[in-house]
Structure formats: structure tokens, C-alpha cells
Design an enzyme around this catalytic site. Structure first.
Site, PDB file in Angstrom:
ATOM      1  N   CYS A 132       0.842  -1.201   0.000  1.00  0.00           N
ATOM      2  CA  CYS A 132       0.000   0.000   0.000  1.00  0.00           C
ATOM      3  C   CYS A 132       0.879   1.254   0.000  1.00  0.00           C
ATOM      4  CB  CYS A 132      -0.975  -0.030   1.164  1.00  0.00           C
ATOM      5  SG  CYS A 132      -2.159   1.344   1.137  1.00  0.00           S
ATOM      6  N   ASP A 179     -10.470  -4.071  -5.415  1.00  0.00           N
ATOM      7  CA  ASP A 179      -9.897  -2.959  -4.654  1.00  0.00           C
ATOM      8  C   ASP A 179     -10.613  -1.684  -5.099  1.00  0.00           C
ATOM      9  OD1 ASP A 179      -8.349  -0.890  -3.603  1.00  0.00           O
ATOM     10  OD2 ASP A 179      -6.485  -2.041  -3.791  1.00  0.00           O
ATOM     11  N   HIS A 212      -8.164  -4.926  -1.218  1.00  0.00           N
ATOM     12  CA  HIS A 212      -6.930  -4.256  -0.845  1.00  0.00           C
ATOM     13  C   HIS A 212      -6.336  -4.892   0.415  1.00  0.00           C
ATOM     14  CE1 HIS A 212      -4.396  -0.610  -1.286  1.00  0.00           C
ATOM     15  NE2 HIS A 212      -4.182  -0.812   0.006  1.00  0.00           N
TER      16      HIS A 212
END
Length: 245
Positions: A132, A179, A212
Site C-alpha cells: 500500500c 480494490d 486491498h
């Protein structure tokens, strides 16, 4: 609290209870978690945290996976002691929290870690991976540091623009199909631009049905439907590093 307006994809997911195989060390002004493999190696990987910080057990588990696979693995605290984001924080304050934590402003700390790996861990071939926030940082470093032999960017927010595609080393980009904060059209655009402009090997891979954080913030033992994709992403990561490092 104003968590309904969530500007970030980083749900904590399945936070594992995990003590870790490594130890915390201090490298100049940078604290870090490091795990070494059982046998001597000249290969090392820098692991870059997500917004939940370098002490998140899930991230340390990934560090240890790398060590078990023969790499000296180190996860520096790129927030330099500043508080990481907490799941209980008010999301309306997220942009304020993020203001002094730019994933493209970590070169000074990276230089310190690289020197340590070379001088104290006999590292001669070094790669970088990130999750991330760390995925964005990984992309940045692969553009900046030719000495890094490979990169794996896990669900880093896609940033468009010239200069984003001249990768210096082979890079694997891992994305999740579901995501909601990284649209698939942005992923497709990244891949197309890399095909046209990237001078080195790369793969952009989307994992079906995943969200995610799936590769490090979902537990395969309690997410049976996700287990094949979690394991596939981790295997792809190791195979990429083994190929180029």
C-alpha cells in the site's frame, strides 16, 4: 467519529497475533525490524510498511517469510517514530496525519539502510517490496535506485505521469480485482504505459476476487475462499525475487 468518509483503502483486515522471528535494531536515526535466514546469504530485501506501521504483526510475518526463503529481510520504520495510523482513528483526519509521511521522501532513510545491509549483513544483491503506502514507495525507489535488483509493489496507489514508467529494475505489481480504491482502469493504464515506455522486465497482475491488503492483511486460515490467491501472491513475490536477486 467520521469513519464513514474513509479516504484510504487500508482497512486493518485480519490482524494476526504474531511475535516474530527477528528483532528490532537501531540504524543511525532509523529503527527497524530485521530477520536473518538460517544460512549466510548475500541477498537482502527491504520491506516497506503500510500505514499501520513497521510493528504491524502482519508485515513482520512477511519479513519472516522472506528470511525463511533465504533473504536477510529488514523493515525500517519510515515514519521515524511518528505514530502510525490506527484503525480507531477518525478518517476525517487522515490527510492531516499523512501530510508528513510522503512515500517518495524516504531516500535519506533508504541510504542508511542500504549502507547497513552492505556493511553489516554482507548484502551484495538487494531488492525492495512494499504494501500500500509501501507499494507507492517501492515504485518510487525502483525509479531512483538502479542498485536495487528487483521490486514487488503490493497494491500501491497508481500515480500517473511521465517519469513513472522508466523502471530501473524488474518489478512485479500486485493488485486486487475488488480494490475499490485502485480502479482497474488505472491498473490497465499503468500496464499499457509500462509496455510502451519501460526498459526492463515487469508484470502487472490482478488477483481475482481479492480486496486491498489481501496478500498480507488476510489470514489464509480464516479466509478459505481467499487462501489460493493469498498463497499465489506470496509465491509470485518469492519467485520474482529468486529470479532477479
Amino acid at each position: 467519529m467520521a469513519n464513514e468518509a474513509n479516504p484510504c483503502p487500508c482497512d486493518i483486515g485480519d490482524r494476526i497475533e504474531y511475535g516474530g522471528l527477528g528483532k528490532e535494531i537501531q540504524i543511525e536515526h532509523v529503527q527497524a525490524y530485521i530477520t536473518k535466514p538460517s544460512a549466510d546469504t548475500e541477498k537482502a530485501v527491504i520491506v516497506i510498511q503500510d500505514i499501520f506501521g513497521f510493528q504491524l504483526p502482519n508485515t513482520r510475518y512477511m519479513v519472516d517469510i522472506l528470511a525463511v526463503n533465504g533473504y536477510t529481510a529488514i523493515c525500517p520504520d519510515f515514519y521515524l517514530g511518528k505514530e502510525p495510523w490506527k484503525p480507531t482513528n477518525d478518517w476525517s483526519q487522515f490527510e492531516k496525519w499523512r501530510a508528513d509521511k510522503d512515500p517518495t521522501k524516504i531516500n535519506k532513510e533508504v541510504d542508511v539502510v542500504l549502507k547497513f545491509l552492505k556493511d553489516h549483513c554482507n548484502a551484495k544483491r538487494i531488492a525492495v517490496i512494499g504494501f500500500c503506502w509501501g507499494g507507492v514507495a517501492t515504485h518510487h525507489l525502483i525509479l531512483q535506485y538502479p542498485e536495487l535488483k528487483a521490486g514487488v509493489s503490493h497494491y500501491g496507489i497508481v500515480r500517473e505521469g511521465e517519469g513513472r514508467y522508466d523502471l530501473k529494475s524488474p518489478t512485479l505489481f500486485i493488485f486486487a480485482e475488488d480494490d475499490h480504491f485502485i480502479p482497474l482502469d488505472q491498473v490497465a493504464s499503468l500496464e499499457e504505459n509500462l509496455k510502451q515506455k519501460c526498459p526492463v522486465d515487469f508484470i502487472v497482475k490482478v488477483y481475482p476476487g481479492q480486496t486491498h491488503g489481501f496478500a498480507h492483511r488476510k489470514r489464509e486460515d480464516i479466509n478459505p475462499q481467499d487462501k489460493p490467491f493469498i498463497e499465489e501472491a506470496r509465491t509470485d513475490m518469492i519467485n520474482w525475487l529468486n529470479k532477479y536477486v
